[in-house]
Design an enzyme around this catalytic site. Structure first.
Site, PDB file in Angstrom:
ATOM      1  N   GLY A 186       0.795  -1.221   0.000  1.00  9.32           N
ATOM      2  CA  GLY A 186       0.000   0.000   0.000  1.00  9.32           C
ATOM      3  C   GLY A 186       0.824   1.266   0.000  1.00  9.32           C
ATOM      4  N   SER A 187       0.652   2.126  -0.975  1.00 11.39           N
ATOM      5  CA  SER A 187       1.535   3.273  -1.090  1.00 11.39           C
ATOM      6  C   SER A 187       1.063   4.213  -2.191  1.00 11.39           C
ATOM      7  CB  SER A 187       2.962   2.793  -1.354  1.00 11.39           C
ATOM      8  OG  SER A 187       2.954   1.771  -2.337  1.00 11.39           O
TER       9      SER A 187
END
Length: 224
Positions: A187-188
């Protein structure tokens, strides 16, 4: 489907750990309903991590000159004018793409050219959706000089779940749209910083694919 090299050891270790945990559950916890539920949860967990580390082979078939291609899979969450003080040292258009844990997390180069600048910054792990994540979170900055001599920048940003940014780009490396500049785990977000007169080809909340979706067209000096 190819598995990214960043996930090989993790997937092997996770498989062994889940196997070790499941064996005693099946041996010492009758009836079978509890072991079956435990095994089902283990399989779902493994498939989730397996899905995260998938690395599809992609080749951009469109025109490459002066084109900017999305570096990652995800959703466009910001298109705005900002001042970029680190590499460009000027006003620029920031185009941000947010990756959920379900997206492919390999990062592609956004344009053809040469890597001129690479720097990693330690920072916080705020939600990558927040605007201040661009300057406060753990991040890596990659500056690229395109084949037409224009400077653009990509910034890998860690999120609340992402605790490790991997950057393969090095100063002097050739940047190719088909090549990986790095990987961000769990997640980013990736921000692209482009010249103000760049033609933006995507809109807010649009879904894009790394190495595939054209997001902008640069205006070379000869057209200005």
């Amino acid at each position: 489907m190819k598995i990214h090299r960043e996930g090989t050891n993790i997937l092997i270790l996770l498989f062994l750990v889940l196997g070790v945990l499941n064996i005693p559950v099946w041996l010492f916890m009758p009836p079978y309903i509890i072991p079956a539920i435990f095994s089902a949860i283990s399989i779902i967990m493994y498939l989730f991590v397996f899905n995260f580390f998938r690395c599809p082979l992609r080749h951009y078939a469109g025109p490459r000159k002066n084109m900017v291609i999305s570096s990652v899979d995800g959703k466009v969450v910001a298109i705005e004018k900002v001042y970029e003080p680190e590499y460009l040292k000027s006003e620029a258009i920031m185009l941000s793409v947010f990756m959920s844990p379900l997206n492919v997390h390999a990062n592609w180069y956004p344009a053809e050219g040469t890597v001129e600048y690479v720097r990693h910054h330690r920072g916080r792990f705020l939600s990558a959706y927040l605007p201040k994540a661009s300057t406060e979170n753990e991040r890596s900055t990659i500056g690229i000089v395109t084949e037409s001599g224009m400077r653009i920048m990509a910034r890998q940003i860690a999120g609340a779940m992402a605790r490790r940014i991997v950057t393969y780009a090095r100063r002097g490396h050739n940047a190719s749209i088909d090549g990986h500049l790095g990987f961000i785990k769990f997640g980013s977000r990736v921000d692209l910083y482009l010249p103000l007169d760049t033609e933006i080809l995507v809109g807010m909340k649009q879904i894009v694919r790394g190495g595939v979706t054209p997001v902008a067209r640069l205006k070379p000096p000869t057209e200005k």
